[in-house]
Design a protein around this motif. Structure first.
Motif, PDB file in Angstrom:
ATOM      1  N   LEU A  45       0.062   8.161  -5.823  1.00  0.00           N
ATOM      2  CA  LEU A  45      -0.845   9.072  -5.137  1.00  0.00           C
ATOM      3  C   LEU A  45      -0.130  10.189  -4.359  1.00  0.00           C
ATOM      4  O   LEU A  45      -0.757  11.164  -3.946  1.00  0.00           O
ATOM      5  N   HIS A  46       1.162  10.038  -4.128  1.00  0.00           N
ATOM      6  CA  HIS A  46       1.939  11.021  -3.376  1.00  0.00           C
ATOM      7  C   HIS A  46       1.955  12.356  -4.123  1.00  0.00           C
ATOM      8  O   HIS A  46       1.969  12.398  -5.354  1.00  0.00           O
ATOM      9  N   PRO A  47       1.941  13.499  -3.399  1.00  0.00           N
ATOM     10  CA  PRO A  47       1.985  14.808  -4.063  1.00  0.00           C
ATOM     11  C   PRO A  47       3.197  15.001  -4.983  1.00  0.00           C
ATOM     12  O   PRO A  47       3.163  15.847  -5.873  1.00  0.00           O
ATOM     13  N   THR A  99       0.836  -1.212   0.000  1.00  0.00           N
ATOM     14  CA  THR A  99       0.000   0.000   0.000  1.00  0.00           C
ATOM     15  C   THR A  99       0.863   1.253   0.000  1.00  0.00           C
ATOM     16  O   THR A  99       0.595   2.219  -0.730  1.00  0.00           O
ATOM     17  N   LEU A 100       1.934   1.247   0.810  1.00  0.00           N
ATOM     18  CA  LEU A 100       2.846   2.390   0.879  1.00  0.00           C
ATOM     19  C   LEU A 100       3.525   2.620  -0.470  1.00  0.00           C
ATOM     20  O   LEU A 100       3.653   3.766  -0.928  1.00  0.00           O
ATOM     21  N   ALA A 101       3.929   1.515  -1.115  1.00  0.00           N
ATOM     22  CA  ALA A 101       4.583   1.634  -2.415  1.00  0.00           C
ATOM     23  C   ALA A 101       3.641   2.233  -3.451  1.00  0.00           C
ATOM     24  O   ALA A 101       4.027   3.127  -4.221  1.00  0.00           O
ATOM     25  N   LEU A 102       2.407   1.750  -3.474  1.00  0.00           N
ATOM     26  CA  LEU A 102       1.428   2.268  -4.426  1.00  0.00           C
ATOM     27  C   LEU A 102       1.146   3.752  -4.177  1.00  0.00           C
ATOM     28  O   LEU A 102       1.020   4.550  -5.109  1.00  0.00           O
ATOM     29  N   TYR A 103       1.062   4.123  -2.890  1.00  0.00           N
ATOM     30  CA  TYR A 103       0.823   5.531  -2.560  1.00  0.00           C
ATOM     31  C   TYR A 103       1.990   6.403  -3.032  1.00  0.00           C
ATOM     32  O   TYR A 103       1.780   7.444  -3.679  1.00  0.00           O
ATOM     33  N   ARG A 104       3.222   5.985  -2.699  1.00  0.00           N
ATOM     34  CA  ARG A 104       4.375   6.802  -3.051  1.00  0.00           C
ATOM     35  C   ARG A 104       4.568   6.919  -4.565  1.00  0.00           C
ATOM     36  O   ARG A 104       5.006   7.958  -5.055  1.00  0.00           O
ATOM     37  N   LEU A 105       4.224   5.882  -5.294  1.00  0.00           N
ATOM     38  CA  LEU A 105       4.430   5.900  -6.737  1.00  0.00           C
ATOM     39  C   LEU A 105       3.327   6.629  -7.500  1.00  0.00           C
ATOM     40  O   LEU A 105       3.601   7.292  -8.509  1.00  0.00           O
TER      41      LEU A 105
END
Length: 524
Positions: free
Chosen positions: A40-42, A32-38
């Motif tokens: 969804l992250h600003p 989940t963190l990887a998907l967010y950083r790649l």
């Protein structure tokens, strides 16, 4: 029914099942963190390597697990060559490589800049000015120290710096008579430590009086900076060592013992002054009067009570010693080494200095600054030495910063590398060549090259000891050039002086033997 249920087997959780559940939860979290950083992250739309966006391990690999260590600052140049002038260099950080944008990064009047807390991980002195993350806290702490470091105050106390410079020359004259080898880096470190400890704490370390210029202090500085890459990424290591009994630290890593002993000495001095002030407070000084020590300056300032604790005073003192000692010593060493490689320039500078000397007495710093060649030599030395290799990591909490078509979200940690400005070939052609003439040509053409001289940074976060550093460099370099001829002893610029590692200050290769010289003649 109850009797029937009681006969059914109960499935108690077993250790393998618990571990499997934890592993599954960890895997889901990381995914989940990887998907967010790649995605969804600003910062997800900014260019850069995927691994850098995914994990801080990318930076850690280049800083800690490469040989030699401390290579991420250099690796950033490779990334910019591939991805362009603005990149995402870690999950949360933007890095820019464009000299014209430096003023935007540091901000100006009306633009607040906080320091990213991650930038302080290697700093073992959380109460210092350098560790102040918030703009207001930094402004408040700096205000208490400003009386010590203004240009006017340094000019008034030049006598102390001149006396230490004369002591350095007397020591080198002894080495000349005995035909002993001088390691210039150690000699200059002894000078800068004696100046900063007497200047700020009224308690000179007297390194210049010790044999071989107290080399243990130089070794202590090197040991301290050598540990920076690990301390920056794994601060718990330094915190754990600091909490251990000294005999345990001596067993685990003997090199750290002098470091903790130095901290103990400073804390003891802070404690004595703090207790004395509680019993018999000294009168606050006027704006034109310099307090006796940094400790008195803090205690008599308008800082709130929590900013006047013994530990905070000790933290401030320790950072000023470390920062004020080694960085200036490196610049002076680089200047003299480059001058010695150009005998014609060396002799030309000597003649220029002699023209303003009256007898054997050294000219004042102001007189030396007025010599165009002397000023150019110091400026070029400060540029090419580039002693601080760590990148300033700043946050604009109240605004979006813009770089061309890119909008950097508010409160995004953003950094630049000082070396990328100091060695920008568009501003400094042949940037790795020691060429003082470039400053003279620029002055004649009305160009302001000094706006790109960011060795001590700029703006509100500029090094507070800059004026002291300049005074030390002008006097020390002028004294040695005017009075001595040197010859190298087994010296190789690439091996012994060229920066190969980022350890907060630039470090040469581990094979470096320092800048070793002998006095070939003493000028009468």
């Amino acid at each position: 029914m109850s009797s029937l249920l009681s006969t059914l087997p109960l499935h108690q959780p077993t250790l393998p099942n618990i571990l499997l559940s934890l592993l599954t939860a960890l895997t889901l979290y990381l995914l989940t963190l990887a998907l967010y950083r790649l995605y969804l992250h600003p910062l997800s739309r900014f260019p850069g390597p995927t691994l850098a966006a995914l994990t801080y391990l990318y930076e850690i690999h280049h800083d800690v697990f490469t040989t030699p260590n401390g290579q991420f600052a250099t690796h950033l140049n490779t990334l910019h060559a591939r991805y362009g002038p603005i990149i995402r260099c870690s999950p949360d950080e933007i890095h820019v490589q464009d000299s014209a944008w430096f003023d935007t990064l540091i901000g100006g009047p009306g633009h607040v800049r906080d320091k990213w807390a991650k930038a302080n991980r290697a700093n073992g002195s959380p109460g210092s000015l350098a560790s102040a993350t918030g703009h207001e806290l930094h402004r408040m702490r700096r205000g208490a120290l400003n009386p010590f470091f203004s240009k006017r105050t340094v000019d008034q106390l030049e006598t102390s710096i001149r006396a230490k410079t004369e002591k350095l020359c007397a020591k080198i004259a002894e080495y000349a008579r005995e035909e002993k080898v001088v390691e210039l880096g150690t000699a200059f470190t002894a000078l800068t430590l004696d100046v900063i400890t007497e200047y700020c704490y009224d308690k000179c370390q007297n390194c210049l009086d010790e044999e071989d210029f107290a080399p243990r202090w130089k070794a202590l500085m090197m040991q301290l900076f050598e540990s920076t890459p690990v301390a920056k990424h794994f601060p718990i290591v330094a915190q754990t060592l600091a909490s251990l009994p000294r005999f345990v630290v001596k067993y685990l890593n003997p090199g750290f013992v002098p470091f903790f002993e130095a901290q103990d000495l400073i804390q003891d001095q802070a404690r004595q002054i703090w207790l004395a002030e509680q019993k018999n407070p000294s009168k606050p000084t006027s704006e034109d009067e310099r307090p006796k020590t940094i400790f008195h300056g803090i205690l008599n300032s308008n800082l709130p009570p929590q900013e006047k604790s013994m530990q905070r005073m000790a933290d401030e003192a320790f950072v000023l010693i470390v920062a004020g000692g080694e960085t200036t010593a490196r610049v002076a060493t680089v200047i003299l080494a480059n001058l010695l490689q150009n005998p014609t320039l060396y002799q030309r500078l000597r003649k220029e200095i002699a023209n303003v000397m009256s007898g054997p007495e050294l000219p004042s710093t102001r007189q030396l600054e007025d010599i165009p060649l002397m000023r150019a030599v110091v400026q070029e030395g400060i540029r090419i030495a580039a002693p601080v290799t760590s990148r300033p990591m700043l946050i604009a909490p109240n605004e979006e910063m813009r770089y061309k078509e890119w909008v950097i979200p508010r409160s995004t940690p953003t950094s630049m590398t000082l070396q990328s400005v100091l060695f920008d070939p568009e501003i400094f052609p042949s940037p790795h060549t020691f060429d003082p003439e470039r400053w003279i040509r620029a002055a004649e053409e009305g160009k302001r090259l000094d706006r790109f001289l960011v060795t001590f940074s700029k703006g509100t976060r500029m090094c507070i000891g800059t004026n002291v550093a300049y005074a030390e460099m002008y006097l020390a370099v002028a004294a040695l050039v005017a009075r001595f001829d040197f010859e190298f002893v087994d010296f190789d610029m690439k091996r012994d002086l060229e920066v190969t590692r980022d350890t907060f200050v630039g470090m040469p290769s581990k094979e470096s033997r320092g800048v070793r010289v002998k006095v070939s003649s003493v000028v009468k």
